[in-house]
Design an enzyme around this catalytic site. Structure first.
Site, PDB file in Angstrom:
ATOM      1  CG  ASP A   1      -9.803   0.079   5.130  1.00 13.35           C
ATOM      2  OD1 ASP A   1      -9.531  -0.437   4.035  1.00 13.35           O
ATOM      3  OD2 ASP A   1      -9.095  -0.057   6.146  1.00 13.35           O
TER       4      ASP A   1
ATOM      5  CE  LYS B   1      -3.910  -2.313   2.184  1.00 17.05           C
ATOM      6  NZ  LYS B   1      -4.676  -2.646   3.393  1.00 17.05           N
TER       7      LYS B   1
ATOM      8  CD  GLN C   1      -3.593  -4.281   6.488  1.00 17.02           C
ATOM      9  OE1 GLN C   1      -3.666  -3.246   5.833  1.00 17.02           O
ATOM     10  NE2 GLN C   1      -4.037  -5.440   6.019  1.00 17.02           N
TER      11      GLN C   1
HETATM   12  N1  GUN Z   1      -7.027  -6.717   6.049  1.00 13.94           N
HETATM   13  C1  GUN Z   1      -7.364  -7.446   4.952  1.00 13.94           C
HETATM   14  N2  GUN Z   1      -7.981  -6.661   4.040  1.00 13.94           N
HETATM   15  C2  GUN Z   1      -8.027  -5.415   4.553  1.00 13.94           C
HETATM   16  C3  GUN Z   1      -8.537  -4.169   4.061  1.00 13.94           C
HETATM   17  O1  GUN Z   1      -9.094  -4.044   2.964  1.00 13.94           O
HETATM   18  N3  GUN Z   1      -8.381  -3.104   4.891  1.00 13.94           N
HETATM   19  C4  GUN Z   1      -7.791  -3.219   6.119  1.00 13.94           C
HETATM   20  N4  GUN Z   1      -7.712  -2.132   6.868  1.00 13.94           N
HETATM   21  N5  GUN Z   1      -7.313  -4.351   6.589  1.00 13.94           N
HETATM   22  C5  GUN Z   1      -7.434  -5.451   5.805  1.00 13.94           C
END
Ligand code: GUN
Length: 287
Positions: free
Chosen positions: A120, A53, A97
């Protein structure tokens, strides 16, 4: 005939190219957009996602801040950091996350994020706005999948989409976004009694469970579109939730793992960050 492979990696690269120009143009008129990523502990998969990311953000000109906490961070400390980021004008997007350690209540943490910075799309306000079809920040994986389906001209209206997995991150928002596209939607999960009967009915089958090769060719309707969200690690190898080899001659379209949904999730996160920056920089309307 072999299925068309839906190249999420390539589409994500195209999206990043466009975004790079848009970010540069935005920055000319305002400030550089910023994304804060909070990582708790050192869960190996989360480390990989967070790195990806950050790298992608940097590549399109989005400033990214990584905030790390040890596994034993208190919920209070985490909430205090979120409050600080909510008030930081250099931060337009906040992402915590997941998963978080068990002693932390995930919903309390998500609720603490300013909905305007919730890139998100997990905050209840954004979930509600999505439900009523209002423009809002949408969850990255399902929104990325809709972009991929549209890029490959897969018809959605009136088609039967079957989703396997009812998580808050993928399955549930996926159902909402497809309903908003007028698809007929079924959601299956671990307690579904007749999974194969259900998946066999799908024009579009979306699988987000986290079980290597749960879906095999005999569970797929001929000429279906199969979207595999699974990332299952075995040593250095990654497997999807779908058995690609047994499905590829039955489906009309299929996403590979890796190189399908994953890159689209990240590209969508960047789109959301620019969208968040734009909506935060809106000048207040003076009456
Ligand atoms: N863990 C797995 N997928 C995601 C996501 O799309 N966003 C976040 N914040 N954590 C994740």
């Amino acid at each position: 005939m072999s299925a068309i492979i839906m190249d999420g990696k390539q589409l994500a690269a195209q999206i990043r190219d466009t975004l790079k120009d848009e970010v540069a143009e935005y920055q000319n008129q305002s400030v550089q957009p910023g994304l804060a990523v909070i990582l708790v502990g050192n869960h190996p998969a989360s480390e990989t996602y967070v790195q990806a990311k950050q790298k992608a953000a940097l590549a399109v000109g989005i400033r990214s801040y990584l905030i790390r906490f040890a596994d034993n961070v208190s919920q209070g400390e985490l909430l205090a950091k979120i409050a600080q980021l909510n008030n930081d004008p250099q931060v337009n997007g906040i992402l915590v996350q997941l998963p978080l350690p068990k002693h932390i209540d995930v919903q309390t943490v998500i609720d603490a994020i300013d909905p305007e910075k919730d890139v998100d799309g997990f905050h209840p306000l954004n979930v509600g706005n999505m439900q009523v079809g209002k423009k809002t920040l949408l969850p990255c994986t399902p929104f990325g999948i809709v972009k991929l389906l549209k890029a490959y001209n897969i018809p959605l209206q009136g088609k039967h989409a079957v989703i396997v997995g009812h998580s808050h991150i993928v399955g549930r928002p996926m159902a909402t976004l497809l309903l908003n596209e007028n698809a007929t939607v079924s959601v299956c999960h671990a307690y579904t009694e007749n999974l194969k009967e259900m998946t066999k009915m799908a024009d579009i089958l979306i699988v987000a469970v986290g079980k290597k090769h749960l879906i095999t060719g005999d569970m797929v309707k001929p000429a279906a579109t199969v979207i595999d969200v699974g990332i299952n690690r075995e040593g250095k190898r990654i497997f999807g939730d779908c058995d690609f080899d047994s499905i590829k001659d039955i489906a009309s379209h299929i996403t590979p793992v890796p190189g399908g949904v994953g890159p689209m999730t990240i590209a969508t996160l960047l789109c959301n960050t620019l969208q968040a920056a734009r909506s935060q920089s809106k000048q207040p309307v003076l009456v």
